[in-house]
Design a protein around this motif. Structure first.
Motif, PDB file in Angstrom:
ATOM      1  N   VAL A  48       0.836  -1.205   0.000  1.00  0.00           N
ATOM      2  CA  VAL A  48       0.000   0.000   0.000  1.00  0.00           C
ATOM      3  C   VAL A  48       0.871   1.255   0.000  1.00  0.00           C
ATOM      4  O   VAL A  48       0.617   2.216  -0.743  1.00  0.00           O
ATOM      5  CB  VAL A  48      -0.947  -0.011   1.217  1.00  0.00           C
ATOM      6  CG1 VAL A  48      -1.670   1.328   1.349  1.00  0.00           C
ATOM      7  CG2 VAL A  48      -1.955  -1.147   1.092  1.00  0.00           C
ATOM      8  N   GLY A  49       1.919   1.246   0.820  1.00  0.00           N
ATOM      9  CA  GLY A  49       2.801   2.409   0.892  1.00  0.00           C
ATOM     10  C   GLY A  49       3.539   2.660  -0.399  1.00  0.00           C
ATOM     11  O   GLY A  49       3.680   3.810  -0.839  1.00  0.00           O
ATOM     12  N   ARG A  50       4.010   1.587  -1.048  1.00  0.00           N
ATOM     13  CA  ARG A  50       4.699   1.771  -2.331  1.00  0.00           C
ATOM     14  C   ARG A  50       3.738   2.301  -3.388  1.00  0.00           C
ATOM     15  O   ARG A  50       4.114   3.156  -4.204  1.00  0.00           O
ATOM     16  CB  ARG A  50       5.315   0.442  -2.789  1.00  0.00           C
ATOM     17  CG  ARG A  50       6.578   0.047  -2.059  1.00  0.00           C
ATOM     18  CD  ARG A  50       7.287  -1.078  -2.773  1.00  0.00           C
ATOM     19  NE  ARG A  50       6.480  -2.306  -2.772  1.00  0.00           N
ATOM     20  CZ  ARG A  50       6.561  -3.259  -1.852  1.00  0.00           C
ATOM     21  NH1 ARG A  50       7.412  -3.127  -0.849  1.00  0.00           N
ATOM     22  NH2 ARG A  50       5.806  -4.349  -1.931  1.00  0.00           N
ATOM     23  N   GLY A  51       2.518   1.801  -3.378  1.00  0.00           N
ATOM     24  CA  GLY A  51       1.549   2.292  -4.353  1.00  0.00           C
ATOM     25  C   GLY A  51       1.202   3.757  -4.149  1.00  0.00           C
ATOM     26  O   GLY A  51       0.922   4.475  -5.114  1.00  0.00           O
ATOM     27  N   LYS A  83       5.630   2.342   6.788  1.00  0.00           N
ATOM     28  CA  LYS A  83       5.178   3.507   7.549  1.00  0.00           C
ATOM     29  C   LYS A  83       4.088   4.256   6.789  1.00  0.00           C
ATOM     30  O   LYS A  83       3.060   4.643   7.372  1.00  0.00           O
ATOM     31  CB  LYS A  83       6.362   4.432   7.839  1.00  0.00           C
ATOM     32  CG  LYS A  83       7.394   3.838   8.772  1.00  0.00           C
ATOM     33  CD  LYS A  83       8.591   4.754   8.942  1.00  0.00           C
ATOM     34  CE  LYS A  83       8.199   6.040   9.623  1.00  0.00           C
ATOM     35  NZ  LYS A  83       9.360   6.876   9.963  1.00  0.00           N
ATOM     36  N   ALA A  84       4.289   4.442   5.474  1.00  0.00           N
ATOM     37  CA  ALA A  84       3.281   5.143   4.679  1.00  0.00           C
ATOM     38  C   ALA A  84       1.994   4.329   4.595  1.00  0.00           C
ATOM     39  O   ALA A  84       0.887   4.879   4.720  1.00  0.00           O
ATOM     40  CB  ALA A  84       3.832   5.420   3.282  1.00  0.00           C
ATOM     41  N   GLY A  85       2.124   3.014   4.404  1.00  0.00           N
ATOM     42  CA  GLY A  85       0.929   2.179   4.345  1.00  0.00           C
ATOM     43  C   GLY A  85       0.180   2.156   5.669  1.00  0.00           C
ATOM     44  O   GLY A  85      -1.066   2.193   5.690  1.00  0.00           O
ATOM     45  N   VAL A 111      -6.272  13.232  12.720  1.00  0.00           N
ATOM     46  CA  VAL A 111      -4.842  13.477  12.509  1.00  0.00           C
ATOM     47  C   VAL A 111      -3.968  12.553  13.356  1.00  0.00           C
ATOM     48  O   VAL A 111      -2.933  12.056  12.891  1.00  0.00           O
ATOM     49  CB  VAL A 111      -4.513  14.949  12.808  1.00  0.00           C
ATOM     50  CG1 VAL A 111      -2.998  15.182  12.745  1.00  0.00           C
ATOM     51  CG2 VAL A 111      -5.241  15.857  11.825  1.00  0.00           C
ATOM     52  N   ALA A 112      -4.354  12.301  14.610  1.00  0.00           N
ATOM     53  CA  ALA A 112      -3.482  11.575  15.531  1.00  0.00           C
ATOM     54  C   ALA A 112      -3.198  10.134  15.105  1.00  0.00           C
ATOM     55  O   ALA A 112      -2.034   9.709  15.134  1.00  0.00           O
ATOM     56  CB  ALA A 112      -4.075  11.610  16.945  1.00  0.00           C
ATOM     57  N   PRO A 113      -4.199   9.319  14.698  1.00  0.00           N
ATOM     58  CA  PRO A 113      -3.876   7.926  14.329  1.00  0.00           C
ATOM     59  C   PRO A 113      -2.892   7.796  13.173  1.00  0.00           C
ATOM     60  O   PRO A 113      -1.948   6.996  13.266  1.00  0.00           O
ATOM     61  CB  PRO A 113      -5.251   7.329  13.996  1.00  0.00           C
ATOM     62  CG  PRO A 113      -6.215   8.147  14.790  1.00  0.00           C
ATOM     63  CD  PRO A 113      -5.660   9.532  14.748  1.00  0.00           C
ATOM     64  N   PRO A 114      -3.041   8.533  12.053  1.00  0.00           N
ATOM     65  CA  PRO A 114      -2.030   8.398  10.991  1.00  0.00           C
ATOM     66  C   PRO A 114      -0.633   8.811  11.448  1.00  0.00           C
ATOM     67  O   PRO A 114       0.357   8.165  11.080  1.00  0.00           O
ATOM     68  CB  PRO A 114      -2.550   9.323   9.880  1.00  0.00           C
ATOM     69  CG  PRO A 114      -4.007   9.437  10.135  1.00  0.00           C
ATOM     70  CD  PRO A 114      -4.161   9.393  11.611  1.00  0.00           C
ATOM     71  N   ALA A 115      -0.557   9.887  12.249  1.00  0.00           N
ATOM     72  CA  ALA A 115       0.759  10.307  12.737  1.00  0.00           C
ATOM     73  C   ALA A 115       1.375   9.236  13.628  1.00  0.00           C
ATOM     74  O   ALA A 115       2.566   8.921  13.522  1.00  0.00           O
ATOM     75  CB  ALA A 115       0.628  11.629  13.502  1.00  0.00           C
ATOM     76  N   GLY A 116       0.554   8.673  14.504  1.00  0.00           N
ATOM     77  CA  GLY A 116       1.064   7.606  15.357  1.00  0.00           C
ATOM     78  C   GLY A 116       1.479   6.380  14.575  1.00  0.00           C
ATOM     79  O   GLY A 116       2.503   5.756  14.868  1.00  0.00           O
ATOM     80  N   ALA A 117       0.695   6.009  13.559  1.00  0.00           N
ATOM     81  CA  ALA A 117       1.047   4.849  12.737  1.00  0.00           C
ATOM     82  C   ALA A 117       2.331   5.086  11.954  1.00  0.00           C
ATOM     83  O   ALA A 117       3.120   4.155  11.739  1.00  0.00           O
ATOM     84  CB  ALA A 117      -0.100   4.530  11.786  1.00  0.00           C
ATOM     85  N   PHE A 118       2.569   6.315  11.515  1.00  0.00           N
ATOM     86  CA  PHE A 118       3.787   6.619  10.759  1.00  0.00           C
ATOM     87  C   PHE A 118       5.019   6.581  11.661  1.00  0.00           C
ATOM     88  O   PHE A 118       6.099   6.156  11.236  1.00  0.00           O
ATOM     89  CB  PHE A 118       3.663   7.994  10.100  1.00  0.00           C
ATOM     90  CG  PHE A 118       4.777   8.308   9.145  1.00  0.00           C
ATOM     91  CD1 PHE A 118       4.752   7.826   7.843  1.00  0.00           C
ATOM     92  CD2 PHE A 118       5.858   9.078   9.541  1.00  0.00           C
ATOM     93  CE1 PHE A 118       5.785   8.111   6.952  1.00  0.00           C
ATOM     94  CE2 PHE A 118       6.893   9.365   8.667  1.00  0.00           C
ATOM     95  CZ  PHE A 118       6.849   8.882   7.364  1.00  0.00           C
TER      96      PHE A 118
END
Length: 279
Positions: A48-51, A83-85, A111-118
């Motif tokens: 997903v991240g590469r795409g 990280k991006a995925g 905003v918080a969940p994507p930042a935390g996942a990254f």
């Protein structure tokens, strides 16, 4: 069921939880094994991240991956793709939640969940590197003693490293085996040994590399120097064991305060209520 029986049951549950916590604290110690994210999930996130077009890896990510033991065999670019995925997956899950929340709370929820996942893979790499370094530091004295004995027996340093690694198990022994294999395949010994510095985040590795380098360049005797390093590393390991023991005492007291004491109070309350009910 009476209130006394309920209180007694609750007391039993609290006591059982406390005993389990104490047993886990004593048995697991600082090296408690944790679950890993399945490789299949990591592969999906990487795709997903590469795409989506993952950003370029930072300059220090390769070194951090080496210190962490290259988990799952991921390269720096693959880690950035994961990280991006992960950030995209967290964003997809957070948007419906954020839309249902009012005002700024909804924005924070988006905003918080994507930042935390990254940022989570960076935290996991740092934690893995610390644990791996601690395991290597604890392993180092025995390997140094074995290396000193092998050198006193007349083995050349490269072969001595391989023989010691073959007789031990652990992350540091595996890295020593890699060094021996690289030297056997023709890589210069000083380059193979210097590679330990990036892959082994353990206290004492720099001193070992320096001693081996001096022995290779100047012909300095290594056995005595390595034996001295082994004694120093063993003293450091004993100090760390005492430090971990000192840290365990407040944790045990916390378990007692939060679980065992309330369970005793619940038992006393159950007995009191039972006596009053009998009257």
């Amino acid at each position: 069921m009476s209130l006394a029986a309920l209180l007694a049951g609750a007391a039993g549950v609290c006591a059982a939880v406390a005993i389990v916590d104490l047993a886990a604290l004593v048995a697991a110690g600082p090296r408690r094994r944790r679950g890993r994210l399945p490789a299949a999930v990591v592969g999906v996130l990487a795709r997903v991240g590469r795409g989506a077009g993952a950003p370029a890896p930072p300059a220090d990510l390769v070194a951090r991956l080496a210190a962490a033991g290259s988990p799952l065999g991921l390269s720096a670019r693959e880690v950035m793709a994961v990280k991006a995925g992960g950030a995209l997956a967290a964003l997809a899950a957070a948007v419906p939640l954020g839309a249902a929340l009012p005002g700024r709370l909804g924005l924070v929820a988006i905003v918080a969940p994507p930042a935390g996942a990254f940022l989570a893979p960076d935290a996991l790499l740092s934690r893995r590197a610390r644990r791996r370094g601690a395991a290597m530091t604890a392993e180092l004295p025995d390997l140094l003693d074995g290396l000193a004995l092998a050198l006193r027996a007349g083995l050349p340093p490269a072969r001595a490293i391989g023989e010691v690694a073959r007789r031990h198990r652990g992350p540091l022994a595996r890295e020593w085996a890699v060094v021996a294999a690289e030297i056997e395949l023709g890589r210069p010994a000083h380059q193979a040994i210097a590679g330990l510095r990036a892959r082994c985040p353990a206290t004492g590795i720099d001193a070992l590399i320096g001693a081996l380098d001096r022995g290779a360049r100047l012909g300095a005797p290594l056995a005595d120097a390595l034996a001295a390093q082994a004694r120093e590393a063993r003293a450091l390991r004993a100090a760390r064991v005492r430090e971990h023991a000192a840290r365990a005492a407040p944790k045990i007291q916390l378990v007692v305060a939060l679980a065992l004491v309330p369970s005793v109070l619940l038992l006393v309350a159950a007995a009191t209520l039972g006596t009053l009910g009998a009257r």
